[in-house]
Scaffold this active site. Structure first.
Site, PDB file in Angstrom:
ATOM      1  CG  ASN A 142      -1.694   1.224   1.383  1.00  0.00           C
ATOM      2  OD1 ASN A 142      -2.579   1.662   0.676  1.00  0.00           O
ATOM      3  ND2 ASN A 142      -1.491   2.178   2.317  1.00  0.00           N
ATOM      4  CG  ASP A 204      -0.877   5.788   1.110  1.00  0.00           C
ATOM      5  OD1 ASP A 204      -0.074   5.882   2.067  1.00  0.00           O
ATOM      6  OD2 ASP A 204      -2.122   5.541   1.047  1.00  0.00           O
ATOM      7  CG  ASP A 234       0.301  -3.643   5.954  1.00  0.00           C
ATOM      8  OD1 ASP A 234      -0.226  -4.057   7.468  1.00  0.00           O
ATOM      9  OD2 ASP A 234       0.717  -2.584   5.676  1.00  0.00           O
ATOM     10  CG  HIS A 238      -6.180   1.379   4.223  1.00  0.00           C
ATOM     11  ND1 HIS A 238      -7.007   2.643   4.414  1.00  0.00           N
ATOM     12  CD2 HIS A 238      -6.337   0.368   5.179  1.00  0.00           C
ATOM     13  CE1 HIS A 238      -7.715   2.252   5.618  1.00  0.00           C
ATOM     14  NE2 HIS A 238      -7.085   1.121   6.137  1.00  0.00           N
ATOM     15  CD  GLU A 279      -3.837  -4.701   8.746  1.00  0.00           C
ATOM     16  OE1 GLU A 279      -3.836  -4.160   9.798  1.00  0.00           O
ATOM     17  OE2 GLU A 279      -3.108  -4.188   7.510  1.00  0.00           O
TER      18      GLU A 279
END
Length: 537
Positions: A142, A204, A234, A238, A279
């Site tokens: 991410n 990001d 992970d 997002h 996640e």
């Protein structure tokens, strides 16, 4: 591999399969009862499961005496994990990083020098595979570290080919400022600002850039070719979920799903059956779409709360009913292909023993609940010996206590202990030979799981006992069905299984496993010692 089919076993069919008869009717009913069991078994779509163990390498075992855990240390302790009954390990980040935790990567193709070399990782995977243990590694895509060469070039040179690999805007650009994890996610840098949702040190990546997507797939293939069996992904939700106002919109959810589908498809050539677990810290409704030809699993955060609460309050957490509904949803989303991932706590949460106020009996019951559920249960290193820890993060990632003296070969010392300062009781050595220890309890429950196909691979259906201190559910596989009964309380409980819930009788006629002496089944009445678990066949 469907959980939905197992969860969708009709209540009527299961109850018929469970129903017993009076002694006068036993012979007449036995044929019908066996037929009903067979019918139920045919409808079970098995999903092979195993127990995974989450390892923070820095804290686990030190092979070279520098106080820092390393990959060779993990290899040395594979025998411990095998004895525990573990079938898979998850390595927290092992890539180079400027931080102690590693979740800000500076080189996706390298190994953190504190942990060893690529050759060390290869030795670990080879040794693990010889023992039948799978190895998955954290893949943190991410965001990168702000020290990553990509970001350094991108932020310093507007003409860099990496400029569009990140979200970089003019300092006065009008952009959403409601970060998905709280606060303003934009961070100033001279005349520009860059997006870093979690922390300014973790900019990001921009997955709208095709070159980024191509590179991440290349990275995934590289590690699979090195021998790892899959990835813990992970911050999986997002990738496109940067802002609180949009993270759960259909557009963002669809973009996230599409990316992970692209990743799954892209790495298939390196390892077709790579295990991908994400996640996705959210509700089952949000998780479900990720299981559509993308992820195999997502950690079951909602279930974790229920397990801990049930153990702490000594009351039935009613997990079988809720899981049945969730698995129905997951099965539809994944076309029957998903694996649940129950756990108690992980590296981002207060440790289980601290959540349970140091109560070992409650910790044993939380473990019993976890290890008798469908899917791949995950254990956080040290959970099996009762390690404690409360945030901040360093205090929930303390060195694993191996020795009753607190010192010895391989003991890591990188972080001063705040919580786990009593190795005479909380250490592997102290608990290894104690049959009543938490470690022995974990070994026992994992062994049951490995020995009984229904516990390891089967579906789940609720069975009401009418007793709030007792949790009971059926685990059903093709080879067998078992009834799991937990007494979560400090008092002995007797359950009349012939009158429990909707069932008028019970076909399970013997106790196959009991965590404590004193359990007894007599005429459909089951006596359960305090804080105990019984498996009936």
């Amino acid at each position: 591999m469907s959980r939905g089919a197992a969860a969708a076993l009709s209540a009527a069919l299961l109850l018929l399969a469970l129903a017993g008869c009076s002694s006068a009717e036993n012979n007449m009913a036995k044929t019908d009862q066996d037929s009903q069991k067979d019918q139920a078994a045919v409808r079970v779509d098995e999903q092979p499961g195993t127990v995974y163990y989450e390892i923070f390498v820095r804290s686990f075992y030190d092979s070279n005496g520098d106080g820092i855990g390393d990959l060779n240390g993990v290899t040395e302790k594979l025998s411990y994990l095998k004895e525990l009954g573990i079938g898979g390990i998850w390595l927290m980040p092992v890539n180079p990083s400027p931080s102690y935790h590693g979740y800000d990567v500076t080189d996706y193709y390298g190994i953190n020098k504190d942990y060893g070399t690529l050759d060390d990782l290869n030795k670990l995977t080879e040794a693990a595979h010889k023992l039948g243990i799978k190895v998955i590694m954290d893949l943190v895509v991410n965001h990168t570290s702000k020290e990553h060469p990509w970001f350094k070039e991108a932020i310093g040179n507007p003409d860099s080919k990496y400029r569009n690999w990140y979200r970089i805007e003019a300092a006065d650009a009008q952009v959403p400022a409601d970060g998905a994890v709280g606060g303003n996610p934009w961070h100033p840098y001279g005349s520009v600002k860059y997006l870093a949702d979690f922390w300014e040190g973790m900019p990001d990546l921009n997955f709208d850039e095709p070159a980024v997507r191509s590179e991440i797939i290349k990275i995934g293939k590289y590690w699979l070719q090195q021998g790892v069996d899959g990835f813990r992904l992970d911050a999986a939700k997002h990738i496109y979920g940067d802002f609180a106002s949009t993270i759960n919109t259909d557009e963002v959810k669809a973009s996230n799903r599409k990316w992970w589908q692209e990743f799954r498809s892209g790495i298939a050539g390196a390892k077709k059956d790579a295990f991908l677990i994400g996640e996705v810290w959210d509700s089952s409704v949000i998780i479900a779409p990720y299981l559509d030809n993308a992820l195999d699993s997502a950690f079951n955060f909602d279930l974790a709360k229920k397990l801990l609460s049930g153990a702490d309050r000594e009351q039935n957490p009613d997990i079988a009913f809720s899981l049945g509904r969730i698995y129905d949803m997951y099965s539809k989303a994944s076309n029957g292909k998903f694996v649940d991932a129950p756990f108690l706590t992980n590296h981002d949460q207060n440790r289980t023993m601290s959540e349970l106020d140091g109560n070992v009996d409650h910790a044993k019951m939380a473990a019993s609940l976890l290890l008798t559920l469908p899917g791949n249960p995950f254990i956080y290193y040290g959970e099996e010996i009762g390690m404690a820890g409360m945030k901040p993060d360093e205090a929930i990632r303390e060195p694993m206590p191996w020795y009753a003296s607190g010192t010895g070969t391989g003991q890591t010392t990188w972080e001063a202990l705040l919580y786990n300062t009593t190795p005479k009781t909380v250490s592997v050595e102290a608990q290894q030979t104690d049959p009543d220890s938490l470690l022995s309890h974990y070994k026992k429950l994992i062994a049951w799981r490995n020995e009984l196909p229904a516990l390891r691979d089967g579906g789940i259906a609720e069975l009401s006992t009418g007793n709030p201190a007792v949790a009971a559910y059926v685990r059903a596989a093709n080879q067998e069905q078992v009834l799991v009964v937990h007494n979560l309380s400090a008092a002995e409980q007797t359950v009349d299984l012939t009158e429990s819930g909707k069932a008028s009788g019970i076909a399970f006629s013997e106790i196959a496993r009991a965590s404590k002496d004193g359990a007894k089944l007599d005429g459909g009445k089951l006596k359960l010692p305090a804080f105990s678990t019984v498996i009936l066949q």
